[in-house]
Write a protein that holds these residues in place. Structure first.
Motif, PDB file in Angstrom:
ATOM      1  N   SER A 290     -28.879  72.374  27.580  1.00  0.00           N
ATOM      2  CA  SER A 290     -29.484  73.102  28.642  1.00  0.00           C
ATOM      3  C   SER A 290     -30.560  72.107  29.563  1.00  0.00           C
ATOM      4  CB  SER A 290     -29.991  74.244  28.351  1.00  0.00           C
ATOM      5  OG  SER A 290     -31.155  74.150  27.394  1.00  0.00           O
ATOM      6  N   PHE A 291     -31.069  71.065  28.475  1.00  0.00           N
ATOM      7  CA  PHE A 291     -32.104  70.347  29.212  1.00  0.00           C
ATOM      8  C   PHE A 291     -31.598  68.956  29.570  1.00  0.00           C
ATOM      9  CE2 PHE A 291     -34.384  72.827  25.811  1.00  0.00           C
ATOM     10  CZ  PHE A 291     -35.437  73.563  26.677  1.00  0.00           C
TER      11      PHE A 291
ATOM     12  N   LYS B 110     -34.233  55.501  23.736  1.00  0.00           N
ATOM     13  CA  LYS B 110     -35.487  55.194  23.945  1.00  0.00           C
ATOM     14  C   LYS B 110     -36.649  56.263  23.589  1.00  0.00           C
ATOM     15  CE  LYS B 110     -35.133  51.282  26.850  1.00  0.00           C
ATOM     16  NZ  LYS B 110     -33.590  51.247  26.997  1.00  0.00           N
ATOM     17  N   ASN B 111     -36.424  57.508  23.937  1.00  0.00           N
ATOM     18  CA  ASN B 111     -37.262  58.547  23.753  1.00  0.00           C
ATOM     19  C   ASN B 111     -36.682  59.770  22.962  1.00  0.00           C
ATOM     20  OD1 ASN B 111     -35.735  59.215  25.868  1.00  0.00           O
ATOM     21  ND2 ASN B 111     -37.316  60.375  26.944  1.00  0.00           N
TER      22      ASN B 111
ATOM     23  N   GLU C 103     -40.679  67.333  23.207  1.00  0.00           N
ATOM     24  CA  GLU C 103     -41.174  68.035  24.655  1.00  0.00           C
ATOM     25  C   GLU C 103     -40.249  69.199  24.965  1.00  0.00           C
ATOM     26  OE1 GLU C 103     -40.616  66.634  29.258  1.00  0.00           O
ATOM     27  OE2 GLU C 103     -40.613  65.060  27.650  1.00  0.00           O
ATOM     28  N   LYS C 104     -39.171  69.159  24.703  1.00  0.00           N
ATOM     29  CA  LYS C 104     -38.501  70.421  24.877  1.00  0.00           C
ATOM     30  C   LYS C 104     -38.306  71.437  24.013  1.00  0.00           C
ATOM     31  CE  LYS C 104     -37.067  68.185  28.623  1.00  0.00           C
ATOM     32  NZ  LYS C 104     -37.920  68.821  30.061  1.00  0.00           N
ATOM     33  N   GLY C 105     -39.185  71.369  22.953  1.00  0.00           N
ATOM     34  CA  GLY C 105     -39.073  72.630  21.817  1.00  0.00           C
ATOM     35  C   GLY C 105     -37.921  72.528  21.028  1.00  0.00           C
TER      36      GLY C 105
END
Length: 498
Positions: free
Chosen positions: A127-128, A227-228, A235-237
């Protein structure tokens, strides 16, 4: 573009993705986990029994310009990527219709690719960062993009990871890449996130349509990732370091629900039982299965083939031996809709021509011959490059598939005949391979041209022998079935004279 046309394109992409999402079981083994020090990849490709496969050798090309385009081949979507200026020679076993999705292949520098294992990301993660379905890279493209230019397995993994980050993945997949030094496995997390791990030499890895990699260490030379990868999850929980402890890629990014319990977990469970028979674990506890294990029983080419042929035989979950049961909840490794299965073997101590061998079984693994194809093979017979979704009398794919279809009309009676014949042929061929390889090693020291010629003549003869055996088995089984049917509906008069 009209809304109608956009809808048709989206529908075609979704159909392609759904069909591939039913596919594959994979086993990887490091050099110290095998019986002879080789690196091994074994994978089944499962989606459609009508999906004839072709054998293709892509020649080296110089001074290329232009763009590789999936759409131009009528592939899954509209992924594009620049062609390499100087393309390496490589082999693939692609889908008849598109000549894409090459399943397995090696290039001239010894890099091999097996792809892909369809895997599923968690809906929350997607979803993200959803898949880039219209233009992201898919299993259609991976072999051709990587094998045409990669000089090492690590380089291939880094290239694929870079493409996922920049252009996106069009679907969820796992890809195995090997060279004479390293064996890597890459899994997607979402549309732009991925992880890859170099297989430890003393371990094996098994998976069946699941994301199974776990450990990620940004400082490790044996693990790579987007990379992240971790930061995005925080960040997105998706991941809370304080509550959950060490980052676990599989837990954070991939799906884990009731569908995995019967469709995926039993396959991984049975593979781990094969190589670690003392291991005690519940079949439906897949999330807790160790992704990497040191085998109690060493992996070999023969054991890898046995794994690909497994259908829970001898248990109540066997869907073939006790009458065909398409509603069996445990999805077996060997299914009828397998269109190709293979074992890739790399023996670093040998010349590449004989050190890299791919054993390819066309159609259902349980009912096919695994035929060796050496990297030194110069060309395939013409009928290895034909065949469609309509049965014919000439293509190599349909010769195996028609035999398998006939067997399934009475599996308990006919399968033992076929399996015994192929088992004896494979054992005989293995001995002949050892003799040929020893002869090659002697000849190549003084006569490379003669050694290569001998290798090619041997390989073509082996391929012909397997084909003739298949044709003979077809006639033998038709004779058996003809008698069976006649006995059932004889309609004789009382005197049985007419």
């Amino acid at each position: 573009m009209s809304l109608f046309k956009k809808g048709i394109i989206a529908l075609s992409v979704n159909i392609a993705l759904v069909s591939s999402a039913l596919a594959c079981t994979t086993l990887l083994a490091g050099s110290e986990a095998t019986n002879d020090g080789s690196l091994i990849i074994a994978r089944s490709a499962d989606s459609d029994a009508l999906k004839a496969q072709h054998f293709v050798i892509h020649p080296a090309k110089s001074n290329q310009t232009g763009i590789y385009s999936t759409k131009e081949h009528n592939g899954a979507n509209n992924f594009t990527y620049p062609l390499p200026k100087n393309s390496l020679r490589y082999t693939t076993v692609p889908n008849w219709k598109t000549q894409l999705h090459g399943a397995t292949g090696f290039n001239e520098l010894g890099v091999g690719v097996s792809g892909t294992e369809s895997i599923f990301s968690s809906p929350k993660a997607l979803s993200f960062d959803p898949y880039v379905e219209e233009t992201g890279i898919t299993e259609d493209d991976i072999p051709d993009v990587l094998l045409s230019r990669a000089k090492t397995a690590r380089e291939a993994v880094e290239l694929l990871g870079s493409i996922i980050e920049k252009q996106g993945a069009g679907e969820g997949f796992g890809v195995a890449v090997v060279d004479k030094n390293e064996l890597w496995y890459l899994e997607t997390g979402t549309g732009h996130h991925w992880i890859a791990q170099k297989l430890p030499k003393d371990k094996y890895f098994a998976t069946g349509n699941q994301g199974r990699l776990q450990h990620y260490d940004i400082n490790s030379n044996d693990v790579l990732g987007s990379k992240n990868l971790v930061e995005f999850a925080v960040e997105k929980g998706l991941y809370n370091p304080e509550k959950e402890g060490a980052f676990n890629f599989s837990k954070v990014y991939t799906r884990d629900d009731e569908r995995d319990r019967t469709y995926n977990d039993p396959r991984v469970w049975i593979i781990q039982q094969q190589f670690n028979p003392s291991l005690k674990q519940a079949v439906d506890d897949g999330r807790n299965f160790a992704p990497l294990l040191t085998p109690e029983k060493k992996v070999s080419v023969e054991e890898a083939k046995a794994m690909l042929r497994n259908h829970f035989e001898g248990t109540e979950h066997d869907p073939y031996t006790n009458g065909l049961n398409g509603k069996e909840p445990w999805r077996p490794i060997s299914v009828f809709r397998t269109y190709e299965a293979h074992v890739m073997q790399v023996r670093p101590e040998l010349p590449q021509e004989i050190g890299e061998v791919t054993y390819v079984g066309l159609g259902m693994a349980d009912l096919t011959a695994f035929v060796p194809y050496y990297s030194g093979l110069k060309a395939y017979p013409q009928h290895y490059g034909i065949g469609s979704n309509q049965a014919d009398n000439d293509s190599i794919y349909w010769k195996y598939r028609k035999l398998q279809t006939l067997v399934m009309t009475d599996y308990p009676k006919l399968a033992p005949i076929v399996k015994k014949a192929y088992q004896e042929w494979e054992a005989k061929t293995a001995l002949e391979q050892k003799e040929m390889e020893a002869k090659y090693l002697t000849m190549v020291k003084t006569d490379k041209t003669g050694a290569d010629k001998m290798l090619n003549e041997f390989n073509l003869r082996v391929m012909t022998d397997a084909e003739k055996l298949t044709e003979n088995l077809m006639n033998e089984l038709f004779t058996v079935r003809t008698k069976d049917i006649q006995d059932d509906i004889f309609f004789a008069n009382k005197s049985k004279k007419d």
